[in-house]
Design an enzyme around this catalytic site. Sequence first.
Site, PDB file in Angstrom:
ATOM      1  N   CYS A  61       0.694  -1.283  -0.061  1.00  0.00           N
ATOM      2  CA  CYS A  61      -0.078   0.030   0.005  1.00  0.00           C
ATOM      3  C   CYS A  61       0.885   1.527   0.036  1.00  0.00           C
ATOM      4  O   CYS A  61       0.378   2.422  -0.001  1.00  0.00           O
ATOM      5  CB  CYS A  61      -0.877  -0.014   1.189  1.00  0.00           C
ATOM      6  SG  CYS A  61      -0.250  -0.197   2.560  1.00  0.00           S
ATOM      7  N   CYS A  82      -0.927  -3.963   8.830  1.00  0.00           N
ATOM      8  CA  CYS A  82      -0.245  -2.631   9.544  1.00  0.00           C
ATOM      9  C   CYS A  82       0.165  -3.096  10.799  1.00  0.00           C
ATOM     10  O   CYS A  82       1.342  -2.218  11.220  1.00  0.00           O
ATOM     11  CB  CYS A  82      -1.676  -1.701   9.781  1.00  0.00           C
ATOM     12  SG  CYS A  82      -2.372  -1.183   8.208  1.00  0.00           S
TER      13      CYS A  82
END
Lengths: 265, 164
Positions: B63, B133
């Site tokens: 990302c 994350c």
Amino acid sequence: MNKSKKLVASISTLLIRRRISHPSSSTLRCNPLAAISTNPQTDLNPVKTLAVSIRRLQFSGRAFSSESSDKRISSVCWNCGFSSDKAAFLFCDSCRSIQPVDDSVNYFQIFGLENKYELEGGSLEGKYKDWQKKLHPDLVHNKSQKERDYAADQSAKVTEACRTLTKRLSRAMYIMKLNGKNINEEETVTDPTLLMEMMELREAIAEADDSKELNQIQSQVQENLKQWSDSFADNFESQRFDEAVKCIRRMTYYEKACEEIVKKL
Amino acid sequence: MMLRQAAKKALGLTSRQSTPCSVGISRSYHENVIDHYDNPRNVGSFDKNDPSIGTGLVGAPACGDVMKLQIKVDEKTGQIVDARFKTFGCGSAIASSSVATEWVKGKAMEEVLTIKNTEIAKHLSLPPVKLHCSMLAEDAIKAAVKDYKEKRLKTNGVGESSQA
């Protein structure tokens, strides 16, 4: 009775040959051999069973060929039996019916392009529109449910193909995947130079006050994207796949930065 | 203030009456994530060149996120006395790194190396798609510790040679 049995036997042989030569082929979705051999109604009406089996084979749209090493693809229309040797047989011009999606057709084939990264400008849009004029679900309201389903799937695939090939980054990732080079997206990036640069870039975007500054940054990023895109093309053609992956990483970061700029503008 | 409201709306964080996080139409952030987003703790930077600072700089390839986590270590005790982070990424990435800075404070370096991404993810109720994350935050902690140790080796090496 004898003749149909002979027919069954010869088709079975062809099937066996085909299955052996293409063990990974996904085109023969069901096992027609089982259908032919274990069908209890074989004795009652062999011809009918055979017809059903052949139709099942053609369901996937591909006819089997006994020359296993023959690379020539032969697609057969489920509706009229028209045989086409087009790489992307999505629509039968003969009877104007939409074909089911064939997973072995890749995005480059849909647009009649070579399997390479660089594209000639403007080649996608026109062909995309041409396809949708034939495949779009809105055009098949008075056709069978089956064909309406085909339309939905094919149309979606063509849209996805266009989207993937238009953007440099997605095209790069797709062509790598097509050539069996999977990019590991799980591994954390630790390259300090790259990350420092991206950190500074993102900070600059965050701190930029006016649209003029943002536009400046954006054009710089676009330039970088182009540069790394060319670098990818070069590395890919020369089969330096590790370097190619690095190019893709950079492009990912630049694309993300562009998205942030657009959000801010 | 208004900008923040606008930002929150853009991220879909306005609904405080959080429906249980079910995969479907309404997917809301867990209140812990919202908390870290509204009240960010420990945002900022230390001086990279300060010998008592360890800097971990990591990125997520999928990302395009960048995460910087810095620790301030007490040389004598080896304890982390302070931490800062700066993350460019989604709400989950920001929250993960914020949690990380909170958890490392007051702990010994060896101890923080045992912080697992699964613990961070559980604390924030991260959905599967955002698990990376928390992984990034775990990697950032390790990178910061590694950086500090390498810096110490270098300074000690210089110190020893100058004594000779």
